[in-house]
Design a protein around this motif. Sequence first.
Motif: not given
Length: 385
Positions: A329-333, A344-349, A355-367
């Motif tokens: 998963y890559e974020i570009l700006v 390419l935006l670093s995702q180190q931080l 995610v409530a009710g979705e065991q295998n899903i997560e939200l990734v927040s990149v500053p």
Amino acid sequence: MVWAIFVAVTLLVHGQTEPPDIMPLGDSITRGTNDSNYPNSDIPGGYRKNLQARLSVDSFSYNFVGSRSDNAAAGMDPDHNGNNGFRTDQILANLSTWIAVQPDTVLMLIGTNDILQGVPITTITNNLNTLIDGITAGYPQRRLYVSTILPISGKSWNGQTAATLNNNANTYNVQVRNLVQQYRDGGRNVTLVDMNTLLVYTNADPLMNVFQPGDGVHPGQAGYNQMGDIWYNAITASGSLVDPPPGPTGYDSWASSYTAFLELPAADRAPTADPNKDGITNLLSYALGLDPLSNSAVTSTPRLVASTQESGMLAFTYRRNKLAPELAYEILVSSDLEAGGWSLLSQQLAVTTAVAGEQNIELVSVPVPTDSLTGKTFARLRVVR
């Protein structure tokens, strides 16, 4: 600041049945040029001669590739992309043509001519950034090795003293190291080869010095031999010359959990298909953990969000399927949407939350470091298989 969000998916399934292809990429140092005391100003094979010898001794199967075959030593694989006098922008202008041969491993050393010709460090760095992205984007198994440039010493060039040139070279090398680390943090298969630091320039035997004989820019025979050793150590560190291609098992397991999806024709179940015409391909539905047959384009479930955190810093947030380990998963700006303007935006931080009710899903927040961005900023998520 104004944000625009784009979603792009790159799909690659790459098999490895032939010996891995290695592309030596760069300028006259990649070619093996030497402007002092050698016939035709060449050292046949340059570093490639010793690199081939080391690989052959250890019985590694490989194939050098490139658009050139000049300046080869007797009996060696002659192909390379070492171009006398080329700057980073000239390498970049030819990259799409050269990279079309789909090398498995790329050895890139570039930037010396930019320094000699007084190109601003920011311009060289931007070009290198675009080169790294162009070589690795969409090819998670391709191995890219990026070298720092050698010191510049001995005499003045183009009215600039050797001290000034070498200071600029050191400044550029800091950017090389930073860029490689940024791409590694973002999940790219990029490795730093710190040639500038690893080379032993002065030997007790003067004839074994890197630039003996030489012109202060191009190595002599002893220098090229050392370079071959350093490249060899870097590309064989993991024990192979190419990483295995990612497997499809995760996608297949995800697809099998949707009964109605499995009843579709094979063409509609392909990763690049969009059977319900909501603008989201099956692969992206898999990557984001969405139902491939629901209208995910209008769902209230968050998928991609540009938001302001409590700290005042912008964040880019996306859903990630924890059962899709083969995806990157890559974020570009970008500030202008130009083809070469995405970084390419670093995702180190990055911060992940469940995610409530979705065991295998997560939200990734990149500053997003807004201090480096002005005006409109465009962001996109790229999922690479």
